[in-house]
Design an enzyme around this catalytic site. Structure first.
Site, PDB file in Angstrom:
ATOM      1  N   LEU A 157      62.174  57.834  69.622  1.00  0.00           N
ATOM      2  CA  LEU A 157      62.604  59.027  69.652  1.00  0.00           C
ATOM      3  C   LEU A 157      62.625  59.508  68.115  1.00  0.00           C
ATOM      4  O   LEU A 157      64.093  59.421  67.884  1.00  0.00           O
ATOM      5  CB  LEU A 157      63.021  59.969  70.597  1.00  0.00           C
ATOM      6  CG  LEU A 157      62.673  61.822  71.219  1.00  0.00           C
ATOM      7  CD1 LEU A 157      61.760  61.805  70.377  1.00  0.00           C
ATOM      8  CD2 LEU A 157      63.583  61.884  71.877  1.00  0.00           C
ATOM      9  N   GLU A 158      62.618  59.629  67.522  1.00  0.00           N
ATOM     10  CA  GLU A 158      63.080  60.393  65.979  1.00  0.00           C
ATOM     11  C   GLU A 158      63.766  62.017  66.994  1.00  0.00           C
ATOM     12  O   GLU A 158      62.581  63.076  66.970  1.00  0.00           O
ATOM     13  CB  GLU A 158      61.720  60.472  65.175  1.00  0.00           C
ATOM     14  CG  GLU A 158      62.539  59.268  64.513  1.00  0.00           C
ATOM     15  CD  GLU A 158      61.369  59.344  62.794  1.00  0.00           C
ATOM     16  OE1 GLU A 158      62.025  59.157  61.752  1.00  0.00           O
ATOM     17  OE2 GLU A 158      60.400  59.342  63.311  1.00  0.00           O
ATOM     18  N   ILE A 159      64.607  62.604  66.590  1.00  0.00           N
ATOM     19  CA  ILE A 159      65.499  63.775  67.077  1.00  0.00           C
ATOM     20  C   ILE A 159      65.433  64.726  65.172  1.00  0.00           C
ATOM     21  O   ILE A 159      66.179  64.204  64.920  1.00  0.00           O
ATOM     22  CB  ILE A 159      66.129  63.749  67.235  1.00  0.00           C
ATOM     23  CG1 ILE A 159      65.766  63.318  68.733  1.00  0.00           C
ATOM     24  CG2 ILE A 159      66.773  65.345  67.246  1.00  0.00           C
ATOM     25  CD1 ILE A 159      67.100  63.461  69.335  1.00  0.00           C
TER      26      ILE A 159
END
Length: 705
Positions: free
Chosen positions: A455-457
């Site tokens: 997951l890229e935040i």
């Protein structure tokens, strides 16, 4: 370390109950110090005439997590061998004891936990979904070092044992029972009581185990069949690993040696192989991933708020996937779409994922119904004023995204977090359109969401730290490896992927065969070839990424962006999803070979040749160089984040530890020299990043170890 700091002994009805309870760690992990304790406790239990049987059981939620990896750092051959030999002796003492030993297992029982259990005379496990057994050492570039390569195949059969050891897969208690790895199952609350009954029975007579092998397995595992079995195992392992993981052939070699030359020779081979593998760069790289993942679970941002309810806007494939990984972790999800058929399809998709867990009995029917009950589909914004975070996954069109943000602000509470799942649009532009830009953030999931771990935040200059922290905690809860990145075209993963795939498209333009390019990069160690990946991701998304790529390289000398996927998408080709892309697909969606009409979008016809190492270097070095540029620009905070994101986002060569660790291993000066060669041949796009040039001059590294 004192004995009682790891093992507390309780005598009950002439049975020694050995409680495993590491006083200084959350889980029971084994270090060289603890191996010494096992060496001490064995004779003590043997010589005590009061004790008639022994039970190993854990006071912690898990039985044993295996070796303490940090404690097994060595510099040269011979450093670890004495500890391993002591471990072998301790387990042999248990195995050969006239007193029965019982392993009572609940929770994770992996690595040395499974090997300790294999040495016991009886094994009983709880039927809890949490109970898992396995030998995952291969995932650290190692082989099972406590006799597992010899005892496991003799207990459950060579084929099943190789499957467990070569993949590192963990099996649940029910499968362990059906395979013969454990003898009995019981409820969690009755584990000690059931283990006592088993121990008393073993005092009278040993367990008579019937073979659980099928007729075909028995034939293959006969003396005649074993040569075929090992030959096929080696062939398949080489095909899947491309020779990049030395632990895989070493494991097969240990098992084969044990059957050909006897179990003692097998143990000796295991001792030799384990230490040798510890010193390989592949094991060092894979262990670095393990440490990085462990550290990654610690939220680097302060003041996280608990997000217990979520609004999900868009019930397409991505929206349904995000809803699934949230609902199955106990988060209440309001799933909104403008079409009922989309909500129905999403429900079916979510239930399909849940029903797999039900099929494998990792959850009960009641639990399955509770999980699907966490999702409520609707066509309106009813009750959105109760949610803590809203994630949108609508079409990749900026005007639509801005409308959604206004809708959220109208129907939700003032401090709701507004998250976008965009893969290619500017989060900053969306934030500037919001009333409170500090509450807007990107949460870029990868497809398919339930399977892809990253997951890229995505933060902007305005995003509040508590918002980042809260989304980070949410991602961890969803089972994701979270990397915080700064907003920019392509973020991090798609940005480093773009020059890689673009270079491969340019090679097709030059006449190189599509399949040859894919094979070359798979041979290098990627799980999927770059062109097949475009088909898998979808040419619609690839076309969006192409537009982002133009923004990234707009001012760079010598960078040419291939427009092929944009044209293919405009002609209705979407890749595997509509069975029209670079490859042909059958009715079941399986790849059938290159679609010759794909060459119509290129100048080349697939008839020209290019050396495999040239194909590999052109694609890979541009990706790595882009990763370094991302570090220079602050897109990623540090090399470790860049390594983890590349591995878990696009399957970057895990045996290297990621692009930055790969540079350390390959040599930064050598990499710069190779890029300069390619620059002379193919143009300025191969200019090494300034950081690489400087590091080559001063001899520095990205990682200290």
């Amino acid at each position: 370390m004192k004995l009682e700091e790891f093992i507390q002994i309780e005598i009950k009805e002439n049975i020694a109950i050995c409680w495993l309870d590491h006083q200084f760690e959350k889980m029971n992990v084994v270090s060289p110090e603890i191996i010494k304790l096992f060496d001490e406790i064995g004779p003590m239990l043997q010589d005590d005439n009061q004790i008639k049987a022994v039970i190993w059981i854990s006071r912690k939620p898990d039985f044993m997590a295996g070796a303490d990896i940090k404690a097994f750092q060595i510099e040269k051959e011979g450093d670890f061998r004495p500890f391993q030999e002591k471990g072998h002796e301790a387990l042999a003492l248990i195995e050969n004891s006239k007193k029965p030993f019982v392993s009572a297992i609940h929770g994770a029982c992996v690595g040395l936990g499974t090997e300790l259990s294999l040495a016991c005379h009886g094994r009983i496990a709880t039927n809890s979904p949490r109970t898992k057994l396995g030998l995952p050492e291969v995932q650290l570039g190692l082989l099972p070092g406590g006799g597992g390569t010899q005892r496991l195949p003799r207990l459950i059969g060579i084929q099943k044992a190789l499957d467990m050891m070569l993949t590192g897969k963990q099996i649940d208690a029910r499968r362990a029972k059906s395979w013969g790895l454990v003898d009995e199952l019981t409820d969690e609350g009755k584990l000690l009581q059931a283990a006592m009954i088993m121990a008393k029975g073993l005092i009278k007579r040993p367990i008579k185990r019937k073979s659980k092998l099928s007729l075909q397995e028995r034939i293959l595992e006969s003396k005649l069949g074993r040569s075929i079995l090992f030959r096929q195992a080696k062939k398949l392992a080489l095909k899947q690993s491309q020779g990049n993981y030395p632990a895989i052939p070493a494991i097969i070699d240990c098992v084969e040696t044990g059957y050909k030359k006897g179990i003692k020779a097998g143990y000796q081979k295991e001792l030799e192989g384990f230490e040798r593998l510890m010193l390989t760069p592949e094991s060092a790289a894979l262990r670095s991933i393990f440490f990085g993942m462990s550290d990654n679970k610690k939220n680097p941002y302060p003041n996280a708020r608990s997000l217990t309810s979520m609004g999900m806007i868009g019930a397409g494939f991505m929206g349904a996937g995000i809803a699934e990984v949230s609902a199955t972790k106990g988060i209440n999800v309001l799933l909104k779409d403008i079409r009922q058929e989309m909500i129905t399809s999403a429900y079916n998709q979510i239930w399909k994922g849940i029903s797999k867990k039900l099929k494998y009995k990792s959850i009960t029917k009641v639990q399955a119904e509770q999980l699907i009950g966490n999702v409520k589909g609707q066509l309106s914004y009813d009750n959105f004023n109760t949610v803590d975070v809203v994630i949108e996954a609508v079409l990749e069109k900026m005007p639509l995204k801005k409308i959604i943000i206004k809708d959220i602000e109208t129907h939700c509470k003032e401090d709701v977090i507004i998250a976008t799942n965009t893969s290619s649009l500017s989060v900053t532009e969306m934030a500037q359109h919001a009333k409170k830009p500090e509450y807007v953030i990107g949460m870029h999931y990868f497809s398919p969401v339930p399977k892809m771990p990253l997951l890229e935040i995505v933060k902007t200059e305005h995003t509040a730290d508590w918002v980042i922290a809260s989304c980070y905690d949410l991602g961890i809860r969803q089972g994701k490896t979270c990397i915080v990145v700064k907003d920019g075209p392509g973020f991090y993963v798609n940005r480093i992927l773009a020059p890689y795939t673009n270079e491969c498209l340019l090679m097709i333009d030059e006449g190189v065969d599509i399949a040859v390019i894919d094979k070359a990069l798979k041979k290098k160690g990627f799980p999927v070839g770059p062109i097949a990946l475009l088909d898998e991701v979808g040419l619609d998304i690839a076309a969006h990424v192409t537009e982002s790529s133009k923004k990234i390289v707009a001012n760079r000398l010598g960078f040419v962006v291939s427009e092929a996927v944009v044209k293919m998408h405009a002609d209705g080709r979407q890749g595997r999803k509509n069975k029209k892309g670079f490859y042909n697909y059958n009715d079941q969606g399986r790849k059938q070979g290159v679609d010759a009409t794909a060459y119509n979008y290129f100048n080349g016809n697939g008839k020209d040749t290019l050396a495999i190492d040239e194909i590999q270097d052109r694609a890979l070095l541009l990706m790595i160089n882009e990763a370094v540029l991302c570090l220079e620009e602050g897109i990623i905070a540090n090399p470790t984040n860049g390594d983890l994101a590349a591995i878990f986002g696009i399957g970057f060569l895990p045996f290297t530890g990621g692009p930055f660790r790969a540079l350390d291993t390959w040599g930064i000066q050598d990499t710069v020299d190779r890029m300069e060669e390619l620059k002379l041949k193919y143009g300025a796009r191969f200019s090494p990043a300034g950081t690489l040039r400087q590091m080559a001059k001063d001899g520095s590294r990205f990682h200290s170890v």
